[in-house]
Design an enzyme around this catalytic site. Structure first.
Site, PDB file in Angstrom:
ATOM      1  N   THR A 163     -41.706 -33.377  60.908  1.00  0.00           N
ATOM      2  CA  THR A 163     -42.466 -33.949  61.797  1.00  0.00           C
ATOM      3  C   THR A 163     -43.307 -32.734  62.339  1.00  0.00           C
ATOM      4  O   THR A 163     -44.519 -32.658  62.268  1.00  0.00           O
ATOM      5  CB  THR A 163     -41.855 -34.423  63.124  1.00  0.00           C
ATOM      6  N   GLY A 189     -42.679 -28.839  74.341  1.00  0.00           N
ATOM      7  CA  GLY A 189     -43.426 -29.393  73.320  1.00  0.00           C
ATOM      8  C   GLY A 189     -44.791 -28.705  73.672  1.00  0.00           C
ATOM      9  O   GLY A 189     -44.913 -27.497  73.467  1.00  0.00           O
ATOM     10  N   GLY A 211     -40.846 -40.351  65.648  1.00  0.00           N
ATOM     11  CA  GLY A 211     -40.862 -39.027  65.613  1.00  0.00           C
ATOM     12  C   GLY A 211     -40.353 -38.205  66.605  1.00  0.00           C
ATOM     13  O   GLY A 211     -40.736 -37.099  66.768  1.00  0.00           O
ATOM     14  N   GLU A 222     -34.446 -36.387  67.907  1.00  0.00           N
ATOM     15  CA  GLU A 222     -33.826 -35.223  66.813  1.00  0.00           C
ATOM     16  C   GLU A 222     -33.249 -36.168  65.712  1.00  0.00           C
ATOM     17  O   GLU A 222     -33.100 -37.220  66.073  1.00  0.00           O
ATOM     18  CB  GLU A 222     -32.884 -34.399  67.596  1.00  0.00           C
ATOM     19  N   ASP A 273     -29.961 -31.416  74.150  1.00  0.00           N
ATOM     20  CA  ASP A 273     -31.596 -31.000  73.937  1.00  0.00           C
ATOM     21  C   ASP A 273     -32.127 -30.592  75.330  1.00  0.00           C
ATOM     22  O   ASP A 273     -32.454 -29.306  75.402  1.00  0.00           O
ATOM     23  CB  ASP A 273     -32.314 -32.114  73.335  1.00  0.00           C
ATOM     24  N   LYS A 321     -32.863 -26.512  76.563  1.00  0.00           N
ATOM     25  CA  LYS A 321     -34.163 -26.165  77.265  1.00  0.00           C
ATOM     26  C   LYS A 321     -34.210 -25.454  78.474  1.00  0.00           C
ATOM     27  O   LYS A 321     -34.441 -24.409  78.683  1.00  0.00           O
ATOM     28  CB  LYS A 321     -35.156 -27.122  77.194  1.00  0.00           C
ATOM     29  N   GLY A 347     -43.295 -34.817  69.701  1.00  0.00           N
ATOM     30  CA  GLY A 347     -44.269 -35.635  68.535  1.00  0.00           C
ATOM     31  C   GLY A 347     -45.140 -34.438  67.944  1.00  0.00           C
ATOM     32  O   GLY A 347     -44.986 -33.249  68.476  1.00  0.00           O
TER      33      GLY A 347
HETATM   34  N1  HSE Z   1     -36.265 -34.462  70.529  1.00  0.00           N
HETATM   35  C1  HSE Z   1     -37.057 -33.947  71.418  1.00  0.00           C
HETATM   36  C2  HSE Z   1     -37.706 -34.862  72.456  1.00  0.00           C
HETATM   37  C3  HSE Z   1     -38.201 -33.133  70.854  1.00  0.00           C
HETATM   38  O1  HSE Z   1     -37.299 -35.892  72.771  1.00  0.00           O
HETATM   39  O2  HSE Z   1     -38.099 -34.130  73.504  1.00  0.00           O
HETATM   40  C4  HSE Z   1     -39.084 -32.161  71.440  1.00  0.00           C
HETATM   41  O3  HSE Z   1     -38.120 -30.980  71.848  1.00  0.00           O
END
Ligand code: HSE
Length: 398
Positions: A10, A128, A181, A184, A195, A199, A296
């Site tokens: 992605t 992101g 997309g 993960e 996740d 972060k 994304g």
């Molecule tokens: N899977 C993560 C989210 C992707 O949904 O934020 C971006 O780090």
């Protein structure tokens, strides 16, 4: 300047697109073209416009001295770590969008980059497309950061927003988030908060200058949040959001990832869908908030390509972005204080025996009652709630 992408999923494919669509401005900004020479992926992509760039063996990139910048968008710790390490040791600068890699191996990779006089950067690893890493490491360096509260997982925010607005079913909305997309490969990382945990570990490492071990951060996800929880939240005039938080406490920070019940006047209350937001309180700045697409293909690729421009401008000029390898001992999470919303099958007299005066929130359900406690430490709450029993769910208030 020749560049390579490792991982044509992605984000990797988004990076190739951004390089193509914004070719002219990127050439102007860098002073020369960023030419995609290799894409590393084990899969075949017949008919893909970059088919001729595809390679299956990372040493093909390592050995090519022309390649100066490598993008890692594979995800996961291995083999990403082995590949990134080899690139840095071969004198190539690297940007990654991989928070699992940065949270787990960031200190080691920064050290390897320093030794090899190259750069290792990771703007896309948190938030992101939101430029939060450079904001913290450059713009806010005049401040002591006292608090960060973030909605930093697009998948779970998208899911919670849909559950709240449409009463959607958890499994159905997860499948939709994956098809868009956002999620993960393994949705556990999103829905169980792992996740977000990585972060906030990265952000806390950046603001403290020391390495935070993500294993030290108490983490709960959204997989236990139900439609009934949202009915209670609505009755209380609140929303449920998965927050990743860190707060300065003396010389250290106190961190937690969990779903919280937010009032409408909370800074993060209106952050909906796949959007992310990072609230930061600095000791001089006061409040600030950074909002944008947190997941994304193209938003994340935009941050990666921004890093590529930075790397291209700083070839042979190592820039310190990151933290020292010394570990930060986080404050004891058992001493964090919250008000808790509790659903239980226990009676009102049993509740008041353990918790004293509480605020009830009723939905006219036969077999349960909801209430909000006074402010208690995690430790006190745990003792009292296990003595009470019959607990159906618990959500902290923010
Ligand atoms: N899977 C993560 C989210 C992707 O949904 O934020 C971006 O780090």
């Amino acid at each position: 300047m020749k560049v390579a992408i490792m991982g044509y999923g992605t984000i990797g494919s988004g990076v190739a697109k951004v390089l193509e669509i914004n070719k002219e401005v990127l050439t102007e900004r860098v002073g020369e073209a960023l030419e995609l020479k290799y894409i590393l992926d084990l899969r075949d992509f017949p008919g893909d416009p970059y088919e001729k760039c595809l390679v299956k063996y990372y040493m093909d990139i390592v050995k090519d001295k022309e390649v100066k910048i490598v993008v890692e968008t594979m995800g996961g710790v291995e083999p990403a770590f082995t590949f990134v390490k080899a690139m840095l040791e071969a004198g190539k600068s690297v940007t990654t969008s991989n928070k699992a890699l940065v949270a787990d191996k960031g200190s080691e990779l920064m050290e390897i980059a320093r030794k090899n006089k190259v750069n290792f950067v990771f703007e896309a690893a948190v938030g992101g497309g939101i430029p939060i890493i450079r904001t913290i490491t450059a713009c806010l360096t005049g401040d002591v950061i006292e608090e960060i509260s973030a909605i930093c997982n697009g998948t779970t925010n998208y899911m919670l927003t849909n559950m709240e607005e449409n009463g959607s079913d958890y499994a159905e909305i997860l499948a939709e988030a994956q098809s868009l997309g956002y999620a993960e490969k393994d949705p556990t990382a999103d829905v169980e908060g792992h996740d977000s945990c990585r972060k906030i570990a990265i952000l806390t490492s950046l603001i403290s200058g020391k390495a935070v071990d993500f294993n030290d951060i108490p983490t709960e996800g959204i997989s236990k949040i139900s439609a009934t929880d949202f009915k209670y939240a609505k009755a209380m005039g609140r929303s449920i959001k998965l927050l990743a938080r860190c707060e300065k406490l003396g010389d250290t920070y106190s961190c937690r990832v969990a779903p919280f019940l937010l009032k409408p006047n909370h800074t993060l209350y209106h952050v909906a869908g796949v959007m992310n937001a990072v609230y930061i309180r600095g000791n001089m700045l006061g409040d600030s908030m950074y909002y944008g697409a947190g997941a994304g293909s193209l938003p994340t690729a935009s941050a990666v390509v921004g890093d590529m421009v930075f790397l291209a401008r700083n070839i042979d000029k190592p820039v310190k972005i990151g933290w020292d390898s010394e570990k930060l001992e986080l404050a004891d999470p058992a001493m964090q204080k919250y008000k808790y919303f509790v659903r239980t099958s226990a009676s009102q007299s049993e509740i008041e025996n353990e918790f004293g005066k509480v605020d009830y929130s009723t939905l006219d359900l036969d077999d349960e009652v909801g209430f909000v406690t006074a402010e208690l430490t995690e430790c006190e709450f745990k003792q009292r709630s296990s003595a009470l029993g019959g607990i159906i769910s618990v959500i902290r208030l923010a």
